[in-house]
Design a protein around this motif. Sequence first.
Motif, PDB file in Angstrom:
ATOM      1  N   ASP A  84      42.278  42.261  36.060  1.00 34.89           N
ATOM      2  CA  ASP A  84      43.407  41.452  35.615  1.00 34.89           C
ATOM      3  C   ASP A  84      44.432  41.285  36.733  1.00 34.89           C
ATOM      4  O   ASP A  84      44.961  40.192  36.943  1.00 34.89           O
ATOM      5  N   LYS A  85      44.708  42.372  37.451  1.00 35.82           N
ATOM      6  CA  LYS A  85      45.698  42.333  38.536  1.00 35.82           C
ATOM      7  C   LYS A  85      45.206  41.452  39.688  1.00 35.82           C
ATOM      8  O   LYS A  85      45.967  40.660  40.243  1.00 35.82           O
ATOM      9  N   ALA A  86      43.934  41.570  40.027  1.00 38.03           N
ATOM     10  CA  ALA A  86      43.397  40.843  41.178  1.00 38.03           C
ATOM     11  C   ALA A  86      43.088  39.381  40.866  1.00 38.03           C
ATOM     12  O   ALA A  86      43.292  38.509  41.720  1.00 38.03           O
ATOM     13  N   PHE A  87      42.580  39.099  39.654  1.00 35.50           N
ATOM     14  CA  PHE A  87      42.057  37.762  39.362  1.00 35.50           C
ATOM     15  C   PHE A  87      42.638  37.116  38.118  1.00 35.50           C
ATOM     16  O   PHE A  87      42.223  36.022  37.745  1.00 35.50           O
ATOM     17  N   GLY A  88      43.551  37.781  37.455  1.00 35.43           N
ATOM     18  CA  GLY A  88      44.096  37.253  36.212  1.00 35.43           C
ATOM     19  C   GLY A  88      43.169  37.549  35.046  1.00 35.43           C
ATOM     20  O   GLY A  88      42.104  38.144  35.212  1.00 35.43           O
ATOM     21  N   PRO A 140      33.906  31.086  34.772  1.00 35.78           N
ATOM     22  CA  PRO A 140      33.035  31.873  35.623  1.00 35.78           C
ATOM     23  C   PRO A 140      33.415  33.355  35.570  1.00 35.78           C
ATOM     24  O   PRO A 140      34.544  33.702  35.224  1.00 35.78           O
ATOM     25  N   PRO A 141      32.489  34.228  35.940  1.00 37.18           N
ATOM     26  CA  PRO A 141      32.837  35.644  36.016  1.00 37.18           C
ATOM     27  C   PRO A 141      33.889  35.880  37.100  1.00 37.18           C
ATOM     28  O   PRO A 141      33.930  35.140  38.091  1.00 37.18           O
ATOM     29  N   ARG A 142      34.722  36.851  36.900  1.00 45.11           N
ATOM     30  CA  ARG A 142      35.756  37.151  37.903  1.00 45.11           C
ATOM     31  C   ARG A 142      35.159  37.772  39.140  1.00 45.11           C
ATOM     32  O   ARG A 142      35.672  37.573  40.246  1.00 45.11           O
ATOM     33  N   ILE A 143      34.118  38.542  38.999  1.00 46.37           N
ATOM     34  CA  ILE A 143      33.387  39.124  40.137  1.00 46.37           C
ATOM     35  C   ILE A 143      31.911  38.988  39.859  1.00 46.37           C
ATOM     36  O   ILE A 143      31.487  38.819  38.720  1.00 46.37           O
ATOM     37  N   THR A 166      39.398  47.012  33.872  1.00 47.72           N
ATOM     38  CA  THR A 166      40.019  45.806  33.323  1.00 47.72           C
ATOM     39  C   THR A 166      41.372  45.554  33.977  1.00 47.72           C
ATOM     40  O   THR A 166      41.681  44.415  34.350  1.00 47.72           O
ATOM     41  N   ARG A 167      42.186  46.595  34.132  1.00 52.76           N
ATOM     42  CA  ARG A 167      43.485  46.437  34.799  1.00 52.76           C
ATOM     43  C   ARG A 167      43.302  45.941  36.230  1.00 52.76           C
ATOM     44  O   ARG A 167      44.032  45.057  36.693  1.00 52.76           O
ATOM     45  N   THR A 168      42.307  46.500  36.937  1.00 50.72           N
ATOM     46  CA  THR A 168      42.042  46.091  38.314  1.00 50.72           C
ATOM     47  C   THR A 168      41.679  44.614  38.373  1.00 50.72           C
ATOM     48  O   THR A 168      42.207  43.860  39.211  1.00 50.72           O
TER      49      THR A 168
END
Length: 91
Positions: free
Chosen positions: A71-75, A84-87, A67-69
């Motif tokens: 949040d940091k990369a995509f908000g 949409p999904p973040r990844i 989750t931290r990863t």
Amino acid sequence: MTHFLSSDLNENGHKLEDVLGTITKDIIYRAGKIADDQRPEARHVLDNNVKILGLLAEARRLAEDSTRTLDKAFGPSRSAEGGPPRIGVAD
């Protein structure tokens, strides 16, 4: 479709770390019920539960790291608002 976890098809789902936390609380509650039972079967089940709690703690740390990863990369996730999904790809 996911049953418990949030996804584009399950906007009201939960974060993995929250589900793991709830399961952890349930196991602790059940373990407390058998903590004073000295029968070998109860001791065996309690020992297994302690091991499971350790594995759940590690799984929760990994989920929180993911989750931290993200949040940091995509908000923050917007899946609850139909975003949409973040990844990955949408269902």
